[in-house]
Design a protein around this motif. Structure first.
Motif, PDB file in Angstrom:
ATOM      1  N   GLN A   1      -2.215  37.602  42.109  1.00  0.00           N
ATOM      2  CA  GLN A   1      -2.690  38.795  41.440  1.00  0.00           C
ATOM      3  C   GLN A   1      -3.128  38.405  40.038  1.00  0.00           C
TER       4      GLN A   1
ATOM      5  N   ASN B   1       2.201  36.266  44.792  1.00  0.00           N
ATOM      6  CA  ASN B   1       2.899  37.519  45.106  1.00  0.00           C
ATOM      7  C   ASN B   1       4.394  37.265  45.166  1.00  0.00           C
ATOM      8  N   SER B   2       5.178  38.173  44.638  1.00  0.00           N
ATOM      9  CA  SER B   2       6.645  38.100  44.621  1.00  0.00           C
ATOM     10  C   SER B   2       7.166  36.892  43.840  1.00  0.00           C
ATOM     11  N   TRP B   3       6.385  36.372  42.913  1.00  0.00           N
ATOM     12  CA  TRP B   3       6.797  35.225  42.110  1.00  0.00           C
ATOM     13  C   TRP B   3       7.854  35.637  41.102  1.00  0.00           C
ATOM     14  N   HIS B   4       8.815  34.763  40.839  1.00  0.00           N
ATOM     15  CA  HIS B   4       9.793  34.962  39.774  1.00  0.00           C
ATOM     16  C   HIS B   4      10.136  33.604  39.176  1.00  0.00           C
TER      17      HIS B   4
ATOM     18  N   GLN C   1      12.776  31.136  40.781  1.00  0.00           N
ATOM     19  CA  GLN C   1      12.591  30.503  42.096  1.00  0.00           C
ATOM     20  C   GLN C   1      12.572  28.987  41.941  1.00  0.00           C
TER      21      GLN C   1
ATOM     22  N   SER D   1       4.496  26.570  42.516  1.00  0.00           N
ATOM     23  CA  SER D   1       3.664  27.608  43.134  1.00  0.00           C
ATOM     24  C   SER D   1       2.543  28.069  42.207  1.00  0.00           C
TER      25      SER D   1
END
Length: 162
Positions: A5, A33-36, A39, A45
């Motif tokens: 995004q 998407n859903s990256w933090h 992780q 990533s």
């Protein structure tokens, strides 16, 4: 490859929100998407999605903030998880960081800093300091070679022992 995004032009913070080092950058990467940031593959990533440009940025960040000489392990396993925060499109300095590393003229302009207060470090015109704020070149190997990284590290070590 995971589709990411695009980040908008509002102030964006990612990484450890109470990290000692706040990096201010003019442009944001795409985030998966859903990256933090916590992780295990957080850095990998972003690099996979954004390419070599962000690998270079993260490498320079690791070389600057890593406490030992194993910056590769630090970059891949610890960067943004313990001691660094990244601000994109910031117009104020982080209230939680102890050291503010402003990367390039564009980031300094976004923060509306008065550059007249900054003084050169070690007669290097590309490294300037004012209080806990360090104005550095954009995080790119051509603008920020290893010799300049070493000067930055020496300065930060002195700063952290005051």
């Amino acid at each position: 490859m995971v589709k990411g995004q695009p980040l908008n032009k509002t102030h964006i913070l990612f990484g450890h929100q109470k990290g000692q080092y706040a990096f201010y950058l003019p442009n944001a990467p795409l985030l998966p998407n859903s990256w933090h940031h916590t992780q295990s593959d957080a850095i990998a990533s972003i690099i996979q999605l954004n390419g070599n440009h962000w690998r270079k940025i993260f490498t320079l960040m690791a070389k600057i903030t890593c406490q030992d000489h194993d910056w590769k392990t630090y970059r891949d396993q610890f960067l943004l998880k313990t001691n660094e925060q990244i601000h994109i499109n910031a117009d104020t300095l982080s209230p939680t960081a102890q050291i503010h590393i402003i990367s390039g003229q564009s980031a300094a302009e976004q923060l509306n800093l008065n550059l007249k207060h900054f003084q050169n470090i070690h007669n290097q015109t590309s490294l300037k300091v004012f209080q806990s704020q360090l104005l550095v070149p954009y995080l790119d190997y051509r603008q920020y070679p290893n010799a300049l990284i070493e000067i930055t590290r020496e300065y930060l070590n002195q700063f952290s022992h005051k």
